[in-house]
Design an enzyme around this catalytic site. Structure first.
Site, PDB file in Angstrom:
ATOM      1  N   ASP A 101      51.142 -12.767  26.541  1.00  0.00           N
ATOM      2  CA  ASP A 101      50.859 -13.608  25.370  1.00  0.00           C
ATOM      3  C   ASP A 101      51.959 -13.477  24.320  1.00  0.00           C
ATOM      4  O   ASP A 101      52.380 -14.468  23.717  1.00  0.00           O
ATOM      5  CB  ASP A 101      49.485 -13.279  24.774  1.00  0.00           C
ATOM      6  CG  ASP A 101      49.245 -11.793  24.557  1.00  0.00           C
ATOM      7  OD1 ASP A 101      50.037 -10.963  25.045  1.00  0.00           O
ATOM      8  OD2 ASP A 101      48.236 -11.449  23.908  1.00  0.00           O
ATOM      9  N   THR A 122      40.240 -11.468  21.278  1.00  0.00           N
ATOM     10  CA  THR A 122      39.542 -10.200  21.469  1.00  0.00           C
ATOM     11  C   THR A 122      40.186  -9.132  20.595  1.00  0.00           C
ATOM     12  O   THR A 122      39.513  -8.298  19.993  1.00  0.00           O
ATOM     13  CB  THR A 122      39.601  -9.772  22.950  1.00  0.00           C
ATOM     14  OG1 THR A 122      39.041 -10.820  23.748  1.00  0.00           O
ATOM     15  CG2 THR A 122      38.824  -8.496  23.177  1.00  0.00           C
TER      16      THR A 122
END
Length: 240
Positions: A101, A122
């Site tokens: 990411d 998250t």
């Protein structure tokens, strides 16, 4: 040129966007949460999807998608497989620890500006990009991660409609949790932005991620919200 299934595999959800490379547009979109039963065959078929390119922080789910693609005869690649990625631009101690990411967010930034990219998932991550280099990151427990941890460990607390509150102190339990969990998370992010700006020249602050909607109004007051940022990064890596 064909249709590429851009895939973002996170700890909370898997997000798919079918991208038409020739027309430079998204055609369809699917998002599934990790606890759902995902039937890839319901929307991934050879002839509709020419290739799958994914960013993943969950190896188990990556393997599941790879196995499915191989059975269907669909080409599949991780963004970290692309030789165009120059890891010398990541000014960190060990690039082997670098999440896909972070790689995607870095490549989404094609201009000369310096950025802080805040991804609300998250985990909440702050990536710092200066002078076309990834200078490092901050990783915090995500809003919902902290919130549900509190609720699960406190017998008298219940799930409610949580959101950013305009109050300073709460007059009921839900409001008090909103202020303590949602508001405080935002102010912690703002403090980190302030500290980074004291030490580095930053031109833009961009928010993204699946939990950005919880801070939507506050983000739009001062910052940029780009929910497709990770997909822009995947496309840029693919096209290099």
């Amino acid at each position: 040129m064909g249709k590429i299934l851009l895939t973002d595999i996170g700890n909370t959800s898997i997000h798919f966007k079918l991208y038409d490379e020739q027309k430079n547009i998204y055609l369809t979109e699917n998002r599934f949460y990790i606890n759902e039963k995902i039937k890839f065959s319901s929307f991934i078929n050879k002839g509709i999807v020419d290739e799958i390119v994914y960013s993943s922080v969950v190896p188990k789910l990556s393997k599941k998608l790879i196995n499915f693609a191989n059975k269907k005869g669909i080409k599949i690649r991780s963004i970290k497989d692309f030789k165009s990625i120059n890891y010398k631009k990541f000014n960190i101690e060990n690039t082997n620890e670098l999440g896909a990411d972070f790689v995607a967010y870095f490549h989404a930034m094609n201009n000369k500006k310096n950025h802080i990219i805040i991804s609300l998932g998250t985990a909440t991550t702050l990536s710092v990009i200066c002078n076309k280099k990834f200078e490092g990151a901050i990783i915090m427990p995500g809003i919902k991660t902290s919130l549900y941890s509190l609720i699960n460990k406190a017998a008298l607390l219940k799930t409610s409609n949580f959101h950013f509150s305009n109050q300073i102190i709460g007059k009921n339990t839900a409001e008090a949790i909103n202020i303590g969990s949602i508001n405080s998370h935002y102010y912690a992010i703002e403090k980190n932005i302030e500290l980074i700006k004291q030490n580095m020249k930053i031109d833009e602050v961009i928010f993204t991620g699946g939990n950005a909607y919880l801070l939507n109004e506050k983000i739009k007051e001062k910052y940029i919200l780009d929910e497709d940022l990770i997909f822009k990064g995947i496309i840029n890596i693919y096209n290099k």
